[in-house]
Design a protein around this motif. Structure first.
Motif, PDB file in Angstrom:
ATOM      1  N   GLY A 140       0.790  -1.227   0.000  1.00 16.87           N
ATOM      2  CA  GLY A 140       0.000   0.000   0.000  1.00 16.87           C
ATOM      3  C   GLY A 140       0.817   1.270   0.000  1.00 16.87           C
ATOM      4  N   THR A 141       2.128   1.158   0.253  1.00 18.29           N
ATOM      5  CA  THR A 141       2.988   2.352   0.285  1.00 18.29           C
ATOM      6  C   THR A 141       4.190   2.213  -0.640  1.00 18.29           C
ATOM      7  OG1 THR A 141       4.354   1.559   2.142  1.00 18.29           O
ATOM      8  CG2 THR A 141       2.333   2.761   2.685  1.00 18.29           C
ATOM      9  N   ASP A 142       4.163   1.231  -1.520  1.00 19.80           N
ATOM     10  CA  ASP A 142       5.308   0.975  -2.398  1.00 19.80           C
ATOM     11  C   ASP A 142       5.349   2.012  -3.514  1.00 19.80           C
ATOM     12  OD1 ASP A 142       7.155  -0.152  -4.293  1.00 19.80           O
ATOM     13  OD2 ASP A 142       6.873  -2.084  -3.313  1.00 19.80           O
ATOM     14  N   LEU A 143       6.395   2.828  -3.511  1.00 21.33           N
ATOM     15  CA  LEU A 143       6.506   3.929  -4.470  1.00 21.33           C
ATOM     16  C   LEU A 143       6.597   3.468  -5.913  1.00 21.33           C
ATOM     17  CD1 LEU A 143       9.041   6.220  -2.568  1.00 21.33           C
ATOM     18  CD2 LEU A 143       6.625   6.738  -3.035  1.00 21.33           C
ATOM     19  N   HIS A 144       6.976   2.231  -6.126  1.00 16.96           N
ATOM     20  CA  HIS A 144       7.102   1.754  -7.500  1.00 16.96           C
ATOM     21  C   HIS A 144       5.756   1.624  -8.208  1.00 16.96           C
ATOM     22  CE1 HIS A 144      11.392   1.227  -7.894  1.00 16.96           C
ATOM     23  NE2 HIS A 144      11.458   0.552  -6.761  1.00 16.96           N
ATOM     24  N   HIS A 145       4.633   1.742  -7.479  1.00 16.26           N
ATOM     25  CA  HIS A 145       3.335   1.756  -8.175  1.00 16.26           C
ATOM     26  C   HIS A 145       2.451   2.908  -7.705  1.00 16.26           C
ATOM     27  CE1 HIS A 145      -0.050   0.128  -5.523  1.00 16.26           C
ATOM     28  NE2 HIS A 145       0.972   0.180  -4.705  1.00 16.26           N
ATOM     29  N   GLU A 245      10.906   7.936 -16.532  1.00 15.29           N
ATOM     30  CA  GLU A 245      10.681   6.686 -15.819  1.00 15.29           C
ATOM     31  C   GLU A 245      11.990   6.131 -15.253  1.00 15.29           C
ATOM     32  OE1 GLU A 245       8.515   2.344 -16.709  1.00 15.29           O
ATOM     33  OE2 GLU A 245       8.900   3.758 -18.345  1.00 15.29           O
ATOM     34  N   GLU A 246      13.058   6.231 -16.019  1.00 12.75           N
ATOM     35  CA  GLU A 246      14.356   5.756 -15.557  1.00 12.75           C
ATOM     36  C   GLU A 246      14.863   6.575 -14.375  1.00 12.75           C
ATOM     37  OE1 GLU A 246      16.479   6.080 -19.251  1.00 12.75           O
ATOM     38  OE2 GLU A 246      16.318   3.926 -19.624  1.00 12.75           O
ATOM     39  N   ARG A 247      14.697   7.878 -14.467  1.00 12.62           N
ATOM     40  CA  ARG A 247      15.112   8.744 -13.360  1.00 12.62           C
ATOM     41  C   ARG A 247      14.319   8.413 -12.103  1.00 12.62           C
ATOM     42  NH1 ARG A 247      12.513  12.825 -11.034  1.00 12.62           N
ATOM     43  NH2 ARG A 247      13.728  14.225  -9.702  1.00 12.62           N
ATOM     44  N   ARG A 248      13.028   8.178 -12.275  1.00  9.86           N
ATOM     45  CA  ARG A 248      12.171   7.851 -11.130  1.00  9.86           C
ATOM     46  C   ARG A 248      12.651   6.572 -10.436  1.00  9.86           C
ATOM     47  NH1 ARG A 248       7.386   5.612  -9.271  1.00  9.86           N
ATOM     48  NH2 ARG A 248       6.085   7.180  -8.232  1.00  9.86           N
ATOM     49  N   ASN A 249      12.989   5.568 -11.223  1.00  6.25           N
ATOM     50  CA  ASN A 249      13.506   4.323 -10.681  1.00  6.25           C
ATOM     51  C   ASN A 249      14.781   4.572  -9.870  1.00  6.25           C
ATOM     52  OD1 ASN A 249      13.368   1.478 -10.402  1.00  6.25           O
ATOM     53  ND2 ASN A 249      14.633   1.139 -12.208  1.00  6.25           N
ATOM     54  N   GLU A 250      15.624   5.436 -10.395  1.00  4.07           N
ATOM     55  CA  GLU A 250      16.885   5.753  -9.728  1.00  4.07           C
ATOM     56  C   GLU A 250      16.660   6.479  -8.403  1.00  4.07           C
ATOM     57  OE1 GLU A 250      21.004   5.124  -9.974  1.00  4.07           O
ATOM     58  OE2 GLU A 250      19.460   4.597 -11.424  1.00  4.07           O
ATOM     59  N   VAL A 251      15.734   7.422  -8.386  1.00  6.86           N
ATOM     60  CA  VAL A 251      15.444   8.181  -7.167  1.00  6.86           C
ATOM     61  C   VAL A 251      14.909   7.250  -6.071  1.00  6.86           C
ATOM     62  CG1 VAL A 251      14.005   9.986  -6.146  1.00  6.86           C
ATOM     63  CG2 VAL A 251      15.049  10.356  -8.383  1.00  6.86           C
ATOM     64  N   ILE A 252      13.978   6.366  -6.437  1.00  4.61           N
ATOM     65  CA  ILE A 252      13.422   5.435  -5.456  1.00  4.61           C
ATOM     66  C   ILE A 252      14.522   4.532  -4.906  1.00  4.61           C
ATOM     67  CG2 ILE A 252      11.837   3.488  -5.144  1.00  4.61           C
ATOM     68  CD1 ILE A 252      10.017   4.815  -7.256  1.00  4.61           C
TER      69      ILE A 252
END
Length: 274
Positions: A140-145, A245-252
Motif C-alpha cells: 500500500g505504500t510501495d513507491l514503484h506503483h 521513468e528511468e530517473r524515477r527508478n533511480e530516485v526510489i
C-alpha cells in the motif's frame, strides 16, 4: 493481439546519478545512459554485475524467483511519507515546483496535494482493493506503483483493470475508460505495465501480503489479480522506458526504498517471465 516486434535500443542508467541525490536533493531530470544496450530486445544495465548478478542468465520462473528475492530487500515508508516522496520522484522536468500527473499528463503544483477538486492525490496503479491491502505499509505504500494523479481522474479510474478501449473524460490527457477497464495515455502505457508487473514479482504471498499476479481478466474485483496481461505485455513493447521513468527508478532506489523496478532496467524480462 500480437504486436509487431520492433528493434529497440533500451536505455540504461548510470551509477553516477547517485552523486546528485545526496541529501535528497532533486537529481538531474534526464537519465544518463551507462552500459552497452543491445538490439532485438536484449539489454544490459549498469547494475547487472551488482544488483542483478543473481538474476542474469535466468528465465521464466527461475528469473521471477530470483528477482523477487532481490527486490524484496527494501526500505518501507509510511503512507504519509508518500506525499513528499512523490514530489521528488514525479517532479516536472520543466518546472521544479510541479509534479506530472500520471494519466492526465498535467503539470500541477506540488502544494496542491490533497483530496479536493483541483488537487492531486496518491494513485495506486495496482488498485489497492485487488488483494485488499489498503494503504498499510508494504504494497500500500510501495513507491514503484504510486503516482500523483488528479483527484477526479483517480476516482474515474477507480479499481478498474487495464485494457484498450473506452471513451474520453475531463482532464483525461488521452486516457480512456469504459465500464470495466481503463486505458492510460500512450506516453505512460509502458510505465503502467511495468508497475503492475513489478508488483506481481515483489509480492508473492511470502511476507504476510497477498500473492499478487497478473491475469487476462478485467473483472478481478477484490481478488489479488490485475489485468489484462496480454495488453500489458503489448504496452511494455510499444512504450519503452523514458528518461522520466528511468530517473524515477533511480530516485526510489537511491533515496527511498533502495530497491529497483527490474522491468525498467530490463524490459525484455517481461516476455521472459510471462
Amino acid at each position: 493481439m500480437p504486436v509487431t516486434h520492433i528493434r529497440r535500443r533500451w536505455k540504461s542508467l548510470a551509477l553516477a546519478t547517485s552523486a546528485v541525490l545526496v541529501g535528497l536533493t532533486v537529481p538531474a531530470l534526464t537519465a544518463p545512459s551507462a552500459g552497452a544496450a543491445t538490439t532485438a530486445g536484449a539489454a544490459t544495465s549498469a547494475y547487472d554485475d551488482t544488483y542483478y548478478a543473481d538474476a542474469i542468465g535466468k528465465s521464466g520462473t527461475a528469473l521471477k524467483d530470483s528477482l523477487h528475492t532481490i527486490i524484496s530487500d527494501q526500505t518501507k515508508i509510511s503512507y504519509s511519507a508518500v506525499w513528499d516522496a512523490l514530489k521528488v520522484t514525479d517532479q516536472d522536468p520543466n518546472n521544479s515546483n510541479n509534479v506530472v500527473l500520471l494519466y492526465s499528463g498535467i503539470s500541477r503544483s506540488k502544494s496542491l496535494n490533497g483530496g479536493d477538486t483541483g488537487d492531486w492525490n496518491r494513485e495506486h496503479v495496482w488498485a489497492k482493493s485487488h488483494g485488499d491491502f489498503g494503504t498499510s505499509t508494504g504494497p500500500g505504500t510501495d513507491l514503484h506503483h504510486l503516482r500523483p494523479e488528479d483527484v477526479q481522474v483517480n476516482s474515474i479510474r477507480g479499481n478498474k483493470d487495464f485494457d484498450n478501449g473506452g471513451g474520453s473524460f475531463t482532464n483525461s490527457g488521452g486516457s480512456l475508460t469504459d465500464s470495466n477497464s481503463f486505458e492510460p495515455r500512450a506516453a505512460v502505457k509502458g510505465d503502467v505495465a511495468r508497475m503492475i508487473l513489478y508488483m506481481a514479482v515483489r509480492y508473492e504471498g511470502t511476507d504476510g501480503w497477498p500473492d499478487l499476479e497478473p491475469n487476462d481478466s478485467v473483472t478481478n474485483g477484490s481478488n489479488p489479480y490485475h489485468g489484462r496481461l496480454s495488453v500489458l505485455k503489448q504496452w511494455n513493447q510499444q512504450d519503452p522506458p523514458s528518461a522520466f521513468e528511468e530517473r524515477r527508478n533511480e530516485v526510489i532506489y537511491d533515496s527511498y526504498q533502495h530497491n529497483r523496478n527490474p522491468f525498467i532496467d530490463h524490459p525484455e524480462w517481461v516476455e521472459s517471465i510471462w
